[in-house]
Write an enzyme that holds these catalytic residues in place. Structure first.
Site, PDB file in Angstrom:
ATOM      1  N   SER A 144       1.332  -0.836   0.085  1.00 25.24           N
ATOM      2  CA  SER A 144       0.040  -0.165  -0.088  1.00 25.24           C
ATOM      3  C   SER A 144       1.246   0.847   0.082  1.00 25.24           C
ATOM      4  O   SER A 144       1.991   1.366   0.272  1.00 25.24           O
ATOM      5  CB  SER A 144      -0.965  -0.140   1.245  1.00 25.24           C
ATOM      6  OG  SER A 144      -1.319   2.129   1.794  1.00 25.24           O
ATOM      7  N   TYR A 157      -2.531  -1.021  10.072  1.00 23.88           N
ATOM      8  CA  TYR A 157      -2.809  -1.400   8.747  1.00 23.88           C
ATOM      9  C   TYR A 157      -1.345  -1.052   8.165  1.00 23.88           C
ATOM     10  O   TYR A 157      -0.749  -1.505   7.459  1.00 23.88           O
ATOM     11  CB  TYR A 157      -3.623  -0.768   7.916  1.00 23.88           C
ATOM     12  CG  TYR A 157      -3.599  -0.898   6.680  1.00 23.88           C
ATOM     13  CD1 TYR A 157      -4.805  -1.645   6.021  1.00 23.88           C
ATOM     14  CD2 TYR A 157      -2.556   0.204   5.794  1.00 23.88           C
ATOM     15  CE1 TYR A 157      -4.712  -2.208   4.474  1.00 23.88           C
ATOM     16  CE2 TYR A 157      -3.068  -0.445   4.447  1.00 23.88           C
ATOM     17  CZ  TYR A 157      -3.681  -0.774   3.989  1.00 23.88           C
ATOM     18  OH  TYR A 157      -3.765  -1.052   2.272  1.00 23.88           O
TER      19      TYR A 157
HETATM   20  N1  LIG Z   1      -8.640   0.113  -2.659  1.00 21.70           N
HETATM   21  C1  LIG Z   1      -6.988   1.005  -1.850  1.00 21.70           C
HETATM   22  O1  LIG Z   1      -6.881   2.248  -2.412  1.00 21.70           O
HETATM   23  C2  LIG Z   1      -6.576   0.288  -1.453  1.00 21.70           C
HETATM   24  C3  LIG Z   1      -5.182   0.290  -1.450  1.00 21.70           C
HETATM   25  C4  LIG Z   1      -3.978   0.331  -1.133  1.00 21.70           C
HETATM   26  C5  LIG Z   1      -3.857  -1.170  -0.841  1.00 21.70           C
HETATM   27  N2  LIG Z   1      -4.645  -1.979  -1.269  1.00 21.70           N
HETATM   28  C6  LIG Z   1      -4.629  -2.778  -0.632  1.00 21.70           C
HETATM   29  O2  LIG Z   1      -5.259  -4.450  -2.579  1.00 21.70           O
HETATM   30  C7  LIG Z   1      -5.903  -5.223  -1.619  1.00 21.70           C
HETATM   31  C8  LIG Z   1      -7.066  -5.300  -1.978  1.00 21.70           C
HETATM   32  O3  LIG Z   1      -8.319  -4.350  -1.103  1.00 21.70           O
HETATM   33  P1  LIG Z   1      -9.682  -3.714  -1.997  1.00 21.70           P
HETATM   34  O4  LIG Z   1      -9.302  -2.240  -2.448  1.00 21.70           O
HETATM   35  O5  LIG Z   1     -10.062  -4.537  -3.363  1.00 21.70           O
HETATM   36  O6  LIG Z   1     -10.448  -4.742  -0.742  1.00 21.70           O
HETATM   37  P2  LIG Z   1     -12.379  -4.863  -0.765  1.00 21.70           P
HETATM   38  O7  LIG Z   1     -12.426  -4.984   0.985  1.00 21.70           O
HETATM   39  O8  LIG Z   1     -12.830  -4.389  -1.966  1.00 21.70           O
HETATM   40  O9  LIG Z   1     -11.047  -6.198  -0.382  1.00 21.70           O
HETATM   41  C9  LIG Z   1     -10.607  -7.432   0.093  1.00 21.70           C
HETATM   42  C10 LIG Z   1     -11.121  -8.656   0.541  1.00 21.70           C
HETATM   43  O10 LIG Z   1     -10.299  -9.694   1.049  1.00 21.70           O
HETATM   44  C11 LIG Z   1     -11.812 -10.313   1.334  1.00 21.70           C
HETATM   45  N3  LIG Z   1     -10.293 -10.925   2.645  1.00 21.70           N
HETATM   46  C12 LIG Z   1     -10.877 -10.007   4.292  1.00 21.70           C
HETATM   47  N4  LIG Z   1     -10.673 -10.921   5.161  1.00 21.70           N
HETATM   48  C13 LIG Z   1      -9.725 -11.668   4.644  1.00 21.70           C
HETATM   49  C14 LIG Z   1      -9.972 -12.731   5.276  1.00 21.70           C
HETATM   50  N5  LIG Z   1      -9.903 -12.920   6.823  1.00 21.70           N
HETATM   51  N6  LIG Z   1      -9.176 -14.512   4.791  1.00 21.70           N
HETATM   52  C15 LIG Z   1      -9.874 -14.326   3.162  1.00 21.70           C
HETATM   53  N7  LIG Z   1      -9.825 -13.200   2.690  1.00 21.70           N
HETATM   54  C16 LIG Z   1     -10.637 -12.185   3.150  1.00 21.70           C
HETATM   55  C17 LIG Z   1     -12.616  -9.569   1.902  1.00 21.70           C
HETATM   56  O11 LIG Z   1     -14.072 -10.509   2.183  1.00 21.70           O
HETATM   57  C18 LIG Z   1     -13.215  -8.980   0.317  1.00 21.70           C
HETATM   58  O12 LIG Z   1     -13.511  -9.757  -0.527  1.00 21.70           O
HETATM   59  C19 LIG Z   1      -5.338  -5.628  -0.188  1.00 21.70           C
HETATM   60  O13 LIG Z   1      -4.388  -5.891   0.200  1.00 21.70           O
HETATM   61  C20 LIG Z   1      -5.433  -4.001   0.310  1.00 21.70           C
HETATM   62  O14 LIG Z   1      -4.597  -3.846   1.529  1.00 21.70           O
HETATM   63  C21 LIG Z   1      -5.907  -0.914  -1.693  1.00 21.70           C
END
Ligand SMILES: NC(=O)c1ccc[n+]([C@@H]2O[C@H](COP(=O)([O-])OP(=O)(O)OC[C@H]3O[C@@H](n4cnc5c(N)ncnc54)[C@H](O)[C@@H]3O)[C@@H](O)[C@H]2O)c1
Length: 255
Positions: A144, A157
């Site tokens: 991230s 986080y």
């Molecule tokens: N969206 C952003 O702006 C952003 C920014 C920085 C990093 N990220 C990273 O990108 C990745 C995806 O994020 P996203 O935005 O698609 O989030 P999201 O919340 O849309 O999706 C996350 C998914 O992970 C699943 N999940 C959560 N806990 C879990 C567990 N214990 N076991 C199995 N599955 C689990 C959730 O059910 C969900 O389907 C993450 O690692 C997040 O930290 C996202």
């Protein structure tokens, strides 16, 4: 020629956001996609959608923070697929209402977030790597912007994502000799449910200001923006990338 033809790919958190987009993209490029997702209904939904559109997908309900759940999932994978070509460690939580600065953050919250984001990556990698060592493959980790610049009020986080960057480099040198490439995507501001947790639910967040001056590309990123990077890292097109940390953030962290 499809870019992931014949590859067995494991994607954590494939039920939502970036993982959902990547699951569909990987399947459309010929991969057999195994979705490890804690949420039963979104996991079943993505499995159905991919199969209905002619792709190969299997949902295995898995809580990546629970080692017995992860072990059971990889036992199924070993029995039914024998090897893994791509492990995409994507699942994480942000928990914006609970996370905070270290001096006020409660230990239970710290443990909960680290257990999903870091311990989960550790557990999936622990069980996947033995299934990748013989033929090599690609591990894609997810950090991230919080691992690249200082972002306040989310120290649990940040700890999990900083460790993800460090482990990416360790994996790269440890498993490179087995033909396993490990790289990491560090996204920011991707419009998924997580952005509500990290920004939009915060009453002090000014979306207009963010879009007019806070991000050089003047838009939110899309899950597809990141899935495209993951697809590149999963494919043989990135065959000489190992240990790279790719920021995919519209330029936020350099501005
Ligand atoms: N969206 C952003 O702006 C952003 C920014 C920085 C990093 N990220 C990273 O990108 C990745 C995806 O994020 P996203 O935005 O698609 O989030 P999201 O919340 O849309 O999706 C996350 C998914 O992970 C699943 N999940 C959560 N806990 C879990 C567990 N214990 N076991 C199995 N599955 C689990 C959730 O059910 C969900 O389907 C993450 O690692 C997040 O930290 C996202």
């Amino acid at each position: 020629m499809k870019r992931l033809k014949g590859k067995t790919t494991v994607i954590t958190g494939g039920g939502s956001g970036i993982g959902l987009s990547a699951s569909k993209r990987f399947a459309a490029e010929g991969a057999s996609v195994i979705v490890l997702e804690v949420d039963d209904s979104s996991g079943k939904k993505v499995e159905r959608e991919i199969i209905d559109s002619g792709g190969a997908c299997r949902f295995i309900q898995t809580d990546i923070s629970d080692v017995s759940s992860v072990a059971a999932a990889f036992a199924i994978i070993q029995k039914d697929y024998a090897k893994i070509d791509v492990l995409y460690n994507n699942a994480s939580v942000f928990l914006g209402k609970l996370d905070g600065p270290v001096d006020t953050l409660d230990f239970m919250t710290f443990e909960k977030i680290v257990k999903i984001n870091l311990y989960g990556l550790f557990a999936c990698s622990h069980y996947a790597i033995p299934l990748m060592k013989k033929e090599g493959g690609s591990i894609i980790n997810t950090a991230s912007s919080a691992a690249v610049i200082g972002i306040p009020n989310c120290d649990a986080y940040t700890a999990s994502k900083g460790a993800t960057v460090a482990l990416t480099r360790s994996f790269a040198v440890e498993f490179g000799p087995f033909g396993i490439r490990t790289n990491c995507i560090a996204p920011a501001a991707i419009m998924t449910p997580m952005v509500y947790e990290s920004n939009l639910n915060d009453p002090n967040f000014d979306e207009k200001k963010f879009l007019s001056t806070g991000t050089p590309l003047r838009r939110w990123g899309t899950p597809d923006d990141i899935a495209s990077v993951a697809l590149f890292l999963a494919s043989d097109e990135s065959s000489y990338l190992n240990g790279a940390i790719i920021t995919a953030d519209g330029g936020i962290t350099i501005s």
